[in-house]
Design a protein around this motif. Structure first.
Motif: not given
Lengths: 245, 245
Positions: B32, B35-40, B67, B81
């Protein structure tokens, strides 16, 4: 008979020792367990009213009860009625006029600072995490000025109401154990937030913001504004309470 | 790039490492956060799928991401996060074919037994409380039989499905630190529940129910029924994972 209890607790989930309207306290949990055990309302009187979030390995309290249960068995019966973050580690009969707030006593507190680059989740509840390297030697030097009889007004929460702010600190030791810096303070009594303000001030010494010898001035000023900030409650543990004869 | 994370956690509030339908897991929280950090969508692959309630100071996992963020900064972004009981203590770039389950590795686990008359509420989350006095010397003698390459079928949960139950234990040490007995096991891999069954068996040795030299027979029997019980998860901490070159 009058019974003395020695109580250990993880203060994380409590609003401190003393019964209060806005949250569950250690005193309340003990009163409930005793009332349930003896089927009569019982209210304990504690030696130290520790703050919200502060822990203890040996706080002391008393209560009176009319029972045939041997005093030394009471701790076992209580532990079955208490949550696992509160443990009564000893119970014994004391003199009917024994009162933990009106006898001379020696109290030991420890403030624990986890001084490393990353927090340790397994020690997050009873240490205060501090990222920047602290100079333990300087903290030790500063701690020496705390020892002795002083007016500790600079180390007392500004809103506290007390007759006198003079206290005697028998020892103020600073040492490192693995990556935890421990500040151990032994005294005959402590003002409101005193150990946490000592810890906050020694952290400022360790980080270089305050020179060790400045502690002398800070004490002499008798003004809360000159000491460091109040360090977080979770780093503080009351280690022991002992009657001085 | 492929990134390796070193992850510490207090396992108390998690259903173990691996994502599963009936509860929150460490892996899920990391997925989670990533996914939140890298928007994928990102899914990590862990080195050790620790059980429900087991802690870690250094579990390892990998993931692939496209990235421009330097790998060594990722840990800081992740920790913002993550809940405070999970901390990423290191992040670094590794070879694209590095896989923590397919390299030779050295893992260190510690099982902690709080051996005294009363539980300590401040250490209840990562120690197993044991009331009766344990003989540390005898536990040490027994631990020596665990060392070396053996078929550890007697120390594997009966329902586990694995190709081979042969493992190599490089060291199995037992020592006391204040009132905590620590069993430190270093090996190239561990079977399901293996360290907890070793701990449960050594507790039986310490209490006198099993003689130290009986460990030899228990190993030779290759039957889970001959070893001691599985000690509670909360006493177990994964200390470190290291690639063996």
């Amino acid at each position: 008979m009058r019974v003395k209890l020695v109580v250990a607790y993880d203060g994380t989930n409590y609003k401190g020792w003393q019964v209060q309207p806005n949250g569950v306290t250690i005193e309340e949990k003990l009163n409930d367990a005793l009332t349930n055990l003896f089927k009569t309302p019982i209210n304990v009187i504690g030696a130290s009213r520790t703050d919200s979030g502060v822990h203890s390995l040996g706080n002391v309290c008393i209560f009176d009860v009319d029972t045939r249960m041997p005093a030394e068995k009471i701790c076992f019966a209580l532990n079955q009625r208490l949550p696992e973050d509160i443990v009564v580690i000893d119970s014994c009969k004391v003199a009917d006029d024994f009162h933990p707030r009106f006898v001379k006593s020696k109290k030991v507190y420890e403030y624990r600072i986890l001084n490393r680059k990353f927090p340790d989740p397994t020690r997050r509840l009873d240490t205060h995490f501090y990222y920047y390297d602290l100079d333990v030697k300087k903290m030790e030097q500063a701690a020496k000025f705390i020892e002795g009889e002083h007016d500790f007004k600079s180390f007392c929460a500004a809103n506290a109401q007390v007759k006198t702010t003079v206290r005697t600190v028998y020892a103020c030791e600073v040492f490192k154990k693995d990556d935890v810096i421990i500040i151990r303070v032994t005294g005959n009594g402590f003002l409101y937030n005193m150990v946490r303000i000592i810890a906050g001030t020694l952290i400022k010494v360790g980080s270089g913001d305050i020179r060790p010898e400045e502690l002398k001035d800070i004490i002499e000023k008798k003004d809360r504004g000159f000491a460091g900030p109040t360090a977080p409650a979770k780093g503080l543990t009351m280690i022991s309470w002992e009657e001085e004869k």
